[in-house]
Design an enzyme around this catalytic site. Structure first.
Site, PDB file in Angstrom:
ATOM      1  N   ARG A   1       2.750   0.868  10.422  1.00 13.78           N
ATOM      2  CA  ARG A   1       2.150   1.201   9.125  1.00 13.78           C
ATOM      3  C   ARG A   1       3.240   1.163   8.063  1.00 13.78           C
ATOM      4  O   ARG A   1       4.091   2.044   8.005  1.00 13.78           O
ATOM      5  CB  ARG A   1       1.484   2.583   9.183  1.00 13.78           C
ATOM      6  CG  ARG A   1       0.566   2.875   8.003  1.00 13.78           C
ATOM      7  CD  ARG A   1      -0.095   4.234   8.151  1.00 13.78           C
ATOM      8  NE  ARG A   1      -0.886   4.339   9.354  1.00 13.78           N
ATOM      9  CZ  ARG A   1      -2.134   3.874   9.492  1.00 13.78           C
ATOM     10  NH1 ARG A   1      -2.723   3.295   8.469  1.00 13.78           N
ATOM     11  NH2 ARG A   1      -2.782   4.012  10.637  1.00 13.78           N
TER      12      ARG A   1
ATOM     13  N   SER B   1     -10.019  -5.847  10.589  1.00 15.27           N
ATOM     14  CA  SER B   1     -11.325  -5.305  10.204  1.00 15.27           C
ATOM     15  C   SER B   1     -12.120  -6.425   9.561  1.00 15.27           C
ATOM     16  O   SER B   1     -11.680  -7.006   8.569  1.00 15.27           O
ATOM     17  CB  SER B   1     -11.178  -4.147   9.213  1.00 15.27           C
ATOM     18  OG  SER B   1     -10.718  -2.982   9.859  1.00 15.27           O
TER      19      SER B   1
ATOM     20  N   GLU C   1      -5.958  -0.770  15.836  1.00 17.90           N
ATOM     21  CA  GLU C   1      -6.598  -1.740  14.932  1.00 17.90           C
ATOM     22  C   GLU C   1      -5.634  -2.848  14.524  1.00 17.90           C
ATOM     23  O   GLU C   1      -4.491  -2.591  14.140  1.00 17.90           O
ATOM     24  CB  GLU C   1      -7.094  -1.017  13.674  1.00 17.90           C
ATOM     25  CG  GLU C   1      -7.734  -1.944  12.657  1.00 17.90           C
ATOM     26  CD  GLU C   1      -7.690  -1.399  11.230  1.00 17.90           C
ATOM     27  OE1 GLU C   1      -7.728  -2.211  10.298  1.00 17.90           O
ATOM     28  OE2 GLU C   1      -7.593  -0.162  11.065  1.00 17.90           O
TER      29      GLU C   1
ATOM     30  N   ARG D   1       1.404  -6.320  13.015  1.00 16.90           N
ATOM     31  CA  ARG D   1       0.797  -5.693  14.185  1.00 16.90           C
ATOM     32  C   ARG D   1       0.646  -6.692  15.330  1.00 16.90           C
ATOM     33  O   ARG D   1       0.718  -6.318  16.504  1.00 16.90           O
ATOM     34  CB  ARG D   1      -0.542  -5.064  13.801  1.00 16.90           C
ATOM     35  CG  ARG D   1      -0.370  -3.901  12.848  1.00 16.90           C
ATOM     36  CD  ARG D   1      -1.655  -3.158  12.543  1.00 16.90           C
ATOM     37  NE  ARG D   1      -1.395  -2.058  11.613  1.00 16.90           N
ATOM     38  CZ  ARG D   1      -2.280  -1.142  11.241  1.00 16.90           C
ATOM     39  NH1 ARG D   1      -3.528  -1.211  11.730  1.00 16.90           N
ATOM     40  NH2 ARG D   1      -1.946  -0.182  10.405  1.00 16.90           N
TER      41      ARG D   1
ATOM     42  N   ARG E   1       0.842  -1.200   0.000  1.00 16.65           N
ATOM     43  CA  ARG E   1       0.000   0.000   0.000  1.00 16.65           C
ATOM     44  C   ARG E   1       0.878   1.251   0.000  1.00 16.65           C
ATOM     45  O   ARG E   1       1.868   1.319   0.732  1.00 16.65           O
ATOM     46  CB  ARG E   1      -0.926   0.013   1.220  1.00 16.65           C
ATOM     47  CG  ARG E   1      -1.885  -1.173   1.235  1.00 16.65           C
ATOM     48  CD  ARG E   1      -2.846  -1.109   2.388  1.00 16.65           C
ATOM     49  NE  ARG E   1      -3.648  -2.325   2.462  1.00 16.65           N
ATOM     50  CZ  ARG E   1      -4.547  -2.582   3.412  1.00 16.65           C
ATOM     51  NH1 ARG E   1      -4.777  -1.693   4.360  1.00 16.65           N
ATOM     52  NH2 ARG E   1      -5.222  -3.719   3.401  1.00 16.65           N
TER      53      ARG E   1
END
Length: 423
Positions: free
Chosen positions: A275, A350, A347, A389, A260
């Site tokens: 990230r 999801s 987070e 994470r 990403r």
């Protein structure tokens, strides 16, 4: 994609739902396009009918030996008029298709109202965070030389990482543990998929056309991209297909790297590996009968939660508000893990129900055994979990005030029986 028939019949209600997302649907523009499309469609169909009738009369006249010149003259420029109308019809239909594909999925009625993540609603917590009798260190400090961000920056630039020795092994162990759990305990089929996909594939799951700047394009004539998540290739396994109803549900799990650009997160979470441009996830995807998708969302979320529980990581489940939903999701439950060094939940997964939104874009259907007619499947996906994470959470929650961290029971077989990880 929103059901076009529903959009035509319930445009006011859909506009109101999208307003909950902070999206102002241009109803007048849509209605103008739809009116023009219908007019041109009627015109094209009328001209085609005239052409068929004229061809029939000319054929009958030829068979009878009659003079066909008057009939041909009467047809005149019918072919040209039809071609012009068909061209204009195709252009308006393309404009309408682009308009509809740019619209996000309307939020389900159960989605809480709100504008951003501050309005998300906590649903439950598992295991309150443990207190430390020392100042907790963050994952970068704990990892020491096993995390080489300098080497990664030299090789690839910012937001990449190199893991070495025990940290690389822990990363691999987490991945294998997750896959084994989802396959052996939750009934998912493991799949290995391409890390490169074409534009059509990304349109199917909703990343394109709206979010191209978030992707890494390979370039060249093949119009291909690195995958942002395994959701994209795995969900597209059922693209342009009609499944038998008894094949459902399909449950897939895949471990892939994800790429990403983080275009919308410039300057955010630049410390450490939270990230990254390149990271790894174990992704869960379910393809289900429309009547089962809400139960499937609860099930899929529970499967992701089970990983956190087995790893003894404190977390909470949060319902995303309408303004924080992803483009294709009708409802999303986020799982947020506790990070002691930050003193907050972040987070880590999801889990989303897309209803038939992705299926319509992909033409993914099942055949109803009663009517024999095809209907659209419902699609769901969730991280089970984001590997990097999870690594961060394990380091920070299992530190003991020295240079070592505790290895939870669930990972010990994957770590050669080790109970402590020396970093």
């Amino acid at each position: 994609m929103i059901d076009p028939r529903r959009l035509r019949m319930e445009i006011g209600a859909i506009a109101e739902r999208l307003r909950r997302r902070g999206i102002d649907l241009d109803v007048d523009h849509y209605r103008a396009l739809e009116t023009r499309r219908k007019h041109l469609q009627d015109q094209v169909e009328g001209l085609r009918s005239q052409r068929r009738q004229a061809s029939k009369r000319i054929g009958e006249a030829k068979a009878a030996g009659d003079d066909i010149a008057p009939l041909v003259a009467a047809v005149g420029d019918l072919g040209g008029r039809l071609a012009d109308a068909a061209k204009e019809f195709d252009a308006v239909r393309d404009d309408l298709d682009k308009f509809v594909k740019a619209l996000p999925n309307p939020p389900d009625d159960s989605v809480p109202p709100g504008r951003d993540e501050t309005d998300n609603v906590e649903l439950r917590r598992w295991q309150e965070p443990s207190g430390f009798n020392f100042e907790p260190r963050d994952h970068v400090s704990l990892a020491g030389t096993s995390l080489d961000l300098g080497a990664a920056a030299k090789i690839a630039g910012s937001r990449f990482s190199v893991l070495r020795g025990p940290l690389a092994r822990l990363h691999r162990a987490i991945t294998q543990f997750m896959i084994d759990t989802h396959v052996q305990e939750h009934g998912y089929e493991e799949v290995y998929v391409p890390y490169v996909v074409d534009r059509h594939t990304l349109v199917g799951t909703g990343q394109l056309p709206k979010f191209e700047e978030d992707l890494f394009a390979i370039g060249g004539e093949r119009d291909q991209f690195l995958i942002p998540t395994a959701e994209v290739p795995v969900t597209n396994l059922v693209r342009e297909s009609i499944l038998d109803a008894d094949e459902l549900p399909l449950r897939f799990v895949a471990h892939t790297p994800c790429f990403r650009s983080e275009a919308g997160n410039y300057g955010k979470d630049t410390h450490g590996i939270f990230r990254q441009h390149q990271f790894e996830k174990v992704e869960l995807v379910q393809i289900v009968h429309p009547d089962e998708s809400w139960n499937a969302l609860d099930e899929l979320t529970a499967h992701a939660e089970s990983i956190l529980r087995k790893l003894e990581l404190p977390y909470r489940a949060v319902a995303l508000c309408a303004g924080d939903l992803g483009f294709a999701a009708a409802k999303t439950i986020d799982l947020e893990v506790w990070l002691p060094a930050e003193g907050r939940y972040r987070e880590i997964s999801s889990c989303s129900n897309f209803l038939d939104f992705q299926a319509r874009r992909m033409l993914a259907r099942y055949r109803d055994p009663q009517s024999g007619r095809p209907g659209y499947v419902h699609t769901l996906n969730g991280s089970g979990l984001a590997v990097g994470r999870t690594l961060i959470a394990l380091l920070e929650n299992n530190q003991d005030g020295t240079s070592a961290v505790h290895v939870p029971d669930a990972l010990r077989d994957y770590m050669g029986g080790s109970t402590r990880l020396e970093l």
